[in-house]
Motif scaffolding. Structure first.
Motif, short mmCIF file in Angstrom:
data_model
loop_
_atom_site.label_atom_id
_atom_site.label_comp_id
_atom_site.label_asym_id
_atom_site.label_seq_id
_atom_site.Cartn_x
_atom_site.Cartn_y
_atom_site.Cartn_z
N SER B 30 -9.95 27.56 48.46
CA SER B 30 -10.76 28.75 48.26
C SER B 30 -11.15 29.38 49.61
CB SER B 30 -12.01 28.37 47.45
OG SER B 30 -13.11 29.14 47.82
N ASN B 93 -14.48 35.20 43.65
CA ASN B 93 -14.72 33.95 44.36
C ASN B 93 -15.96 34.06 45.25
OD1 ASN B 93 -13.98 31.25 44.88
ND2 ASN B 93 -13.03 31.84 46.82
N ARG B 96 -18.87 33.72 42.99
CA ARG B 96 -19.03 32.31 42.61
C ARG B 96 -19.86 31.59 43.67
NH1 ARG B 96 -16.27 27.36 43.55
NH2 ARG B 96 -15.20 28.37 45.28
N THR B 97 -19.56 31.87 44.94
CA THR B 97 -20.33 31.25 46.02
C THR B 97 -21.80 31.67 45.96
OG1 THR B 97 -18.34 31.36 47.38
CG2 THR B 97 -20.41 30.96 48.53
N ASN B 100 -23.51 29.88 43.12
CA ASN B 100 -23.78 28.48 43.50
C ASN B 100 -24.95 28.37 44.46
OD1 ASN B 100 -21.82 27.19 41.99
ND2 ASN B 100 -20.25 27.33 43.58
N ARG B 109 -26.42 28.60 36.21
CA ARG B 109 -25.14 28.65 36.94
C ARG B 109 -23.98 28.74 35.98
NH1 ARG B 109 -27.01 24.81 40.36
NH2 ARG B 109 -25.88 23.15 39.32
N LYS B 113 -21.46 31.98 35.55
CA LYS B 113 -20.03 31.81 35.84
C LYS B 113 -19.17 32.17 34.63
CE LYS B 113 -20.52 28.37 39.44
NZ LYS B 113 -20.31 26.94 39.75
#
Lengths: 111, 153
Positions: B30, B93, B96-97, B100, B109, B113
């Motif tokens: 990633s 992506n 997503r970070t 998180n 979370r 997602k």
């Protein structure tokens, strides 16, 4: 630190514009008139200023992203990270100085 | 004999030896993808912005005929398809970070997602279908909206 915050904020904003932008472009499959009506809203002055902000966010994210790549992969990247940040800001100013007059002329210039 | 309370603040249990902390090289892949796709996206998006907003008539010149004129060439179809996929994966992506980092509850979370994945699939599938099924000269279009290369109705 602040470059990290700005990278995150601009990336977040650009992603949500991207979702909307794919949806508005998809209207070309509905009818030419439908697409033209919706894309017409991008041409009013308020949206024109929004586009200037969007381009500014993209230009910063792009140059700072290249700086991150240099920091991670260039052996002297970490040593020069601060200098690289000033270069990012310099390139940002130069790019926006090239883009803004032309774009604002398109948006506000009568035709 | 009295025992004193555990002086530690309440916190989530640390991952024990039995719990997987990383998932193979997924995070490494990633990380690498963000950098490679980022460099490619700088070229693709700067080109996109130059052609659509700077060259020619800028944002005011964008209409159905403009899009049809671009997608008449395979080069722009490939350009836009690659840009769509790379930008969506790079952006999703990145989100997503962010999820998180800031969504602390497991359930929050998970749902963020799920929402992100659903938006990703919907937008990528829609965009891809539009590029591949686009008809620059649809029947029954209003006069004057079609590119000049379309046959007269």
């Amino acid at each position: 630190m602040w470059s990290w915050v700005a990278h995150r904020v601009t990336g977040f904003a650009i992603f949500f514009f991207l979702l909307v932008h794919v949806l508005d472009t998809s209207l070309v499959r509905v009818a030419p008139e439908t697409y033209n009506a919706v894309i017409g809203t991008y041409k009013n002055p308020v949206m024109g200023l929004g586009e200037a902000g969007l381009v500014a966010a993209i230009v910063f994210h792009a140059f700072n992203g290249l700086r991150i790549v240099l920091i991670d992969f260039w052996s002297k990247g970490v040593k020069y990270q601060k200098v690289l940040f000033w270069i990012v800001l310099g390139l940002f100013v130069v790019t926006m100085a090239g883009f803004l007059p032309r774009h604002l002329m398109h948006v506000f210039g009568g035709n | 004999m009295t025992t004193i309370a555990d002086p530690k603040a309440p916190r989530a249990p640390r991952p024990g030896p039995g719990r997987r902390v990383t998932r193979g090289n997924v995070e490494m892949a990633s990380w690498l993808f963000m950098r490679i796709s980022g460099v490619v996206l700088v070229v693709l998006i700067f080109g996109h912005l130059f052609v659509n907003l700077v060259a020619g008539g800028g944002v005011k010149a964008i209409d159905f005929a403009f899009v049809a004129g671009k997608w008449a060439s395979l080069g722009w179809q490939v350009w836009d398809l690659l840009m769509l996929w790379l930008a969506m994966i790079h952006g999703a992506n990145g989100l997503r970070t962010i999820i998180n980092d800031y969504a602390e509850k497991n359930a929050t979370r998970l749902w963020l997602k799920v929402l992100l994945a659903a938006s990703f699939v919907a937008v990528v599938v829609l965009g891809t279908l539009v590029i591949f099924t686009f008809d620059p000269c649809p029947a029954g279009a209003a006069a004057g909206t079609l590119p000049s290369f379309c046959p007269a109705p």
